[in-house]
Design a protein around this motif. Structure first.
Motif, short mmCIF file in Angstrom:
data_model
loop_
_atom_site.label_atom_id
_atom_site.label_comp_id
_atom_site.label_asym_id
_atom_site.label_seq_id
_atom_site.Cartn_x
_atom_site.Cartn_y
_atom_site.Cartn_z
N ILE A 7 0.84 -1.20 0.00
CA ILE A 7 0.00 0.00 0.00
C ILE A 7 0.88 1.25 0.00
N VAL A 120 -9.57 9.61 -3.69
CA VAL A 120 -9.59 8.65 -2.58
C VAL A 120 -10.50 7.46 -2.92
N ALA A 121 -11.70 7.75 -3.41
CA ALA A 121 -12.63 6.66 -3.75
C ALA A 121 -12.08 5.81 -4.90
N SER A 123 -8.91 5.47 -5.84
CA SER A 123 -7.69 4.76 -5.44
C SER A 123 -7.99 3.49 -4.65
N ALA A 124 -8.96 3.55 -3.78
CA ALA A 124 -9.34 2.36 -3.02
C ALA A 124 -9.81 1.27 -3.97
N PHE A 125 -10.64 1.63 -4.93
CA PHE A 125 -11.10 0.65 -5.91
C PHE A 125 -9.93 0.12 -6.73
N PHE A 127 -6.62 -0.03 -6.09
CA PHE A 127 -5.69 -0.91 -5.37
C PHE A 127 -6.25 -2.32 -5.29
N TRP A 128 -7.49 -2.43 -4.88
CA TRP A 128 -8.12 -3.74 -4.78
C TRP A 128 -8.17 -4.44 -6.13
#
Length: 192
Positions: A7, A120-121, A123-125, A127-128
């Motif tokens: 991360i 932010v929203a 990037s979270a998607f 990375f996963w």
């Protein structure tokens, strides 16, 4: 590599791409007396994000997910690109909500909506999804499968009289890095 380290690397690559993304977006949309795309912030955001997508693919491929399994480069980039477009859609959705629903159209509002909330929203998607679908851990899965197969063979050799139905059950097998070695002790000689 542990998830926190990955991360952190993902964040560093993303941080560099973020600077490029925000700089290009603002140059196209807000800087100067007559910015090139002043009347089209959506196109400006799309262009800046496409540049950032390519930069993050290189950084993530060569550094963040370097030790993970790979597919053919063209397929890998295609999947990465499609998933990145979903991330772009998340940023554009945030920008659209800010402009069209909330009526906010200042450079500050555009940047907060697209480059903070959307980032932010998205990037979270990303990375996963990159970890799950692009840079997969095929090598680790292959080793795990080999370990489980080796443990099954050891169990089968240790219990040659076991019924076949119990040899395939693996719910009690806990995979390890190396298969357990069963040593056969020599029968003790009894003296009379």
């Amino acid at each position: 590599m542990n998830t926190l380290k990955r991360i952190a690397k993902f964040g560093a690559v993303g941080g560099i791409a973020f600077i490029v993304d925000v700089a290009v977006f603002n140059l196209l949309c807000h800087v100067g007396s007559d910015p090139l795309l002043q009347d089209d912030p959506f196109l400006a955001k799309a262009i800046s994000t496409l540049i950032a997508i390519f930069l993050t693919w290189l950084g993530n491929r060569l550094w963040t997910f370097r030790g993970r399994g790979r597919t053919e480069r063209a397929r890998e980039f295609a999947v990465y690109f499609v998933l990145s477009l979903v991330g772009l859609g998340i940023s554009l959705l945030c920008l659209w909500v800010s402009r069209s629903i909330l009526g906010l159209d200042s450079p500050w509002a555009d940047n907060v909506a697209a480059n903070v909330i959307g980032l932010v929203a998205g990037s979270a998607f990303k990375f996963w999804s990159y970890q799950s679908f692009v840079f997969t851990a095929r090598e680790g899965r292959r080793r795990l499968d080999e370990d489980v197969s080796a443990q099954r063979a050891v169990q089968r050799d240790a219990r040659p009289d076991a019924p076949p139905s119990t040899l395939g059950a693996t719910s009690h097998i806990r995979p390890t890095r190396r298969p357990a070695v069963v040593s056969e002790a020599a029968p003790e000689a009894t003296s009379s």
